[in-house]
Design a protein around this motif. Structure first.
Motif, short mmCIF file in Angstrom:
data_model
loop_
_atom_site.label_atom_id
_atom_site.label_comp_id
_atom_site.label_asym_id
_atom_site.label_seq_id
_atom_site.Cartn_x
_atom_site.Cartn_y
_atom_site.Cartn_z
N SER A 36 0.84 -1.19 0.00
CA SER A 36 0.00 0.00 0.00
C SER A 36 0.88 1.24 0.00
CB SER A 36 -0.89 -0.02 1.25
OG SER A 36 -1.71 1.11 1.30
N SER A 37 0.81 1.99 -1.09
CA SER A 37 1.57 3.23 -1.21
C SER A 37 0.75 4.18 -2.09
CB SER A 37 2.94 2.96 -1.84
OG SER A 37 2.80 2.52 -3.17
N PRO A 38 1.13 5.44 -2.16
CA PRO A 38 0.35 6.38 -2.96
C PRO A 38 0.21 5.99 -4.43
CG PRO A 38 1.81 7.58 -1.52
CD PRO A 38 2.19 6.13 -1.40
N ASP A 39 1.23 5.33 -5.01
CA ASP A 39 1.15 4.99 -6.43
C ASP A 39 0.83 3.53 -6.71
OD1 ASP A 39 3.60 3.94 -5.68
OD2 ASP A 39 4.71 4.82 -7.35
N CYS A 40 0.61 2.71 -5.64
CA CYS A 40 0.33 1.29 -5.88
C CYS A 40 -0.32 0.65 -4.66
CB CYS A 40 1.63 0.56 -6.20
SG CYS A 40 1.42 -1.20 -6.53
N PHE A 41 -1.49 0.09 -4.88
CA PHE A 41 -2.12 -0.78 -3.89
C PHE A 41 -2.26 -2.14 -4.55
CE2 PHE A 41 -5.72 -3.02 -2.09
CZ PHE A 41 -5.40 -2.99 -0.75
N CYS A 42 -1.73 -3.17 -3.89
CA CYS A 42 -1.75 -4.50 -4.48
C CYS A 42 -1.86 -5.53 -3.36
CB CYS A 42 -0.48 -4.74 -5.29
SG CYS A 42 -0.41 -6.35 -6.09
N VAL A 43 -2.75 -6.51 -3.56
CA VAL A 43 -2.84 -7.66 -2.66
C VAL A 43 -2.69 -8.91 -3.52
CG1 VAL A 43 -4.14 -6.63 -0.77
CG2 VAL A 43 -5.37 -7.54 -2.71
N ALA A 44 -1.81 -9.81 -3.07
CA ALA A 44 -1.49 -11.00 -3.85
C ALA A 44 -1.16 -12.15 -2.91
CB ALA A 44 -0.31 -10.72 -4.77
N ILE A 45 -1.42 -13.36 -3.36
CA ILE A 45 -1.13 -14.55 -2.56
C ILE A 45 -0.38 -15.57 -3.42
CG2 ILE A 45 -3.08 -14.29 -0.98
CD1 ILE A 45 -4.60 -16.38 -2.66
N PRO A 46 0.41 -16.42 -2.77
CA PRO A 46 1.02 -17.52 -3.53
C PRO A 46 -0.10 -18.44 -4.05
CG PRO A 46 2.09 -17.25 -1.40
CD PRO A 46 0.86 -16.40 -1.38
N ASP A 47 0.04 -18.91 -5.26
CA ASP A 47 -0.93 -19.83 -5.86
C ASP A 47 -0.90 -21.15 -5.10
OD1 ASP A 47 -2.01 -21.91 -7.62
OD2 ASP A 47 -1.99 -20.38 -9.18
N GLU A 48 -2.06 -21.66 -4.72
CA GLU A 48 -2.13 -22.91 -3.97
C GLU A 48 -1.57 -24.09 -4.76
OE1 GLU A 48 -6.12 -23.60 -2.66
OE2 GLU A 48 -6.13 -21.82 -1.38
N ASP A 49 -1.73 -24.09 -6.08
CA ASP A 49 -1.28 -25.19 -6.92
C ASP A 49 0.18 -25.06 -7.35
OD1 ASP A 49 -3.82 -26.37 -6.81
OD2 ASP A 49 -4.50 -25.15 -8.51
N ASP A 50 0.71 -23.86 -7.31
CA ASP A 50 2.09 -23.62 -7.74
C ASP A 50 2.69 -22.51 -6.89
OD1 ASP A 50 4.52 -23.20 -8.96
OD2 ASP A 50 3.69 -22.56 -10.88
N PRO A 51 3.50 -22.86 -5.89
CA PRO A 51 4.05 -21.84 -4.99
C PRO A 51 5.02 -20.87 -5.67
CG PRO A 51 5.00 -23.99 -4.52
CD PRO A 51 3.91 -24.21 -5.53
N HIS A 52 5.39 -21.13 -6.92
CA HIS A 52 6.26 -20.22 -7.66
C HIS A 52 5.46 -19.18 -8.45
CE1 HIS A 52 9.74 -22.53 -6.55
NE2 HIS A 52 9.13 -23.62 -6.96
N THR A 53 4.14 -19.26 -8.33
CA THR A 53 3.27 -18.30 -9.01
C THR A 53 2.57 -17.45 -7.97
OG1 THR A 53 2.90 -19.78 -10.88
CG2 THR A 53 1.26 -18.08 -10.53
N VAL A 54 2.55 -16.15 -8.20
CA VAL A 54 1.84 -15.23 -7.32
C VAL A 54 0.55 -14.83 -8.02
CG1 VAL A 54 3.08 -13.17 -8.14
CG2 VAL A 54 2.02 -13.18 -5.87
N LEU A 55 -0.54 -14.89 -7.28
CA LEU A 55 -1.86 -14.53 -7.80
C LEU A 55 -2.23 -13.15 -7.29
CD1 LEU A 55 -4.62 -15.02 -9.15
CD2 LEU A 55 -5.28 -16.27 -7.08
N ILE A 56 -2.32 -12.19 -8.19
CA ILE A 56 -2.73 -10.84 -7.80
C ILE A 56 -4.25 -10.84 -7.69
CG2 ILE A 56 -2.82 -8.42 -8.47
CD1 ILE A 56 -0.07 -8.74 -9.68
N LEU A 57 -4.74 -10.66 -6.48
CA LEU A 57 -6.18 -10.66 -6.24
C LEU A 57 -6.81 -9.33 -6.64
CD1 LEU A 57 -6.16 -12.34 -2.72
CD2 LEU A 57 -6.65 -13.42 -4.93
N PHE A 58 -6.07 -8.25 -6.34
CA PHE A 58 -6.58 -6.92 -6.67
C PHE A 58 -5.41 -5.96 -6.70
CE2 PHE A 58 -8.18 -2.71 -5.63
CZ PHE A 58 -9.28 -2.61 -6.46
#
Length: 111
Positions: A36-58
């Motif tokens: 969370s910063s003035p130029d970027c808000f991002c929430v992401a989680i590691p993919d349950e099926d592939d821990p090397h993939t990050v899933l950006i939720l929003f």
């Protein structure tokens, strides 16, 4: 103009009251990333099926800020998957993080 964190809050709360806090809680409970910063808000989680993939939720950001964030996590993840159903109802998209970051240099050359 509101910053990205404020815009994200207003957008999510407009969908459903409490959804901003709920999404952050969901992300933290799954060992995810909350940025969370003035130029970027991002929430992401590691993919349950592939821990090397990050899933950006929003995310609500300037692209340059999202590229900086991706660069910070480049060593931890090989792919980035975007969930794109909040606003546009598009299907998810998964790309190698290196390919995603390569687009930042292309944008710099064009502008």
């Amino acid at each position: 103009m509101n910053n990205c964190t404020t815009r994200a809050f207003e957008f999510l709360e407009g969908i459903s009251p409490g959804s901003y806090a709920g999404l952050i809680r969901y992300t933290l409970e799954r060992g995810g990333i909350v940025h969370s910063s003035p130029d970027c808000f991002c929430v992401a989680i590691p993919d349950e099926d592939d821990p090397h993939t990050v899933l950006i939720l929003f995310q609500c950001s300037r692209l340059s800020a999202l590229w900086r964030l991706a660069e910070m996590y480049r060593c931890q993840f090989t792919h980035v998957r975007f969930r794109r159903d909040f606003k546009n109802r598009y299907p998810e998209r998964c790309v190698p993080i290196d390919k995603f970051l390569h687009k930042s240099s292309l944008a710099g050359r064009i502008s």
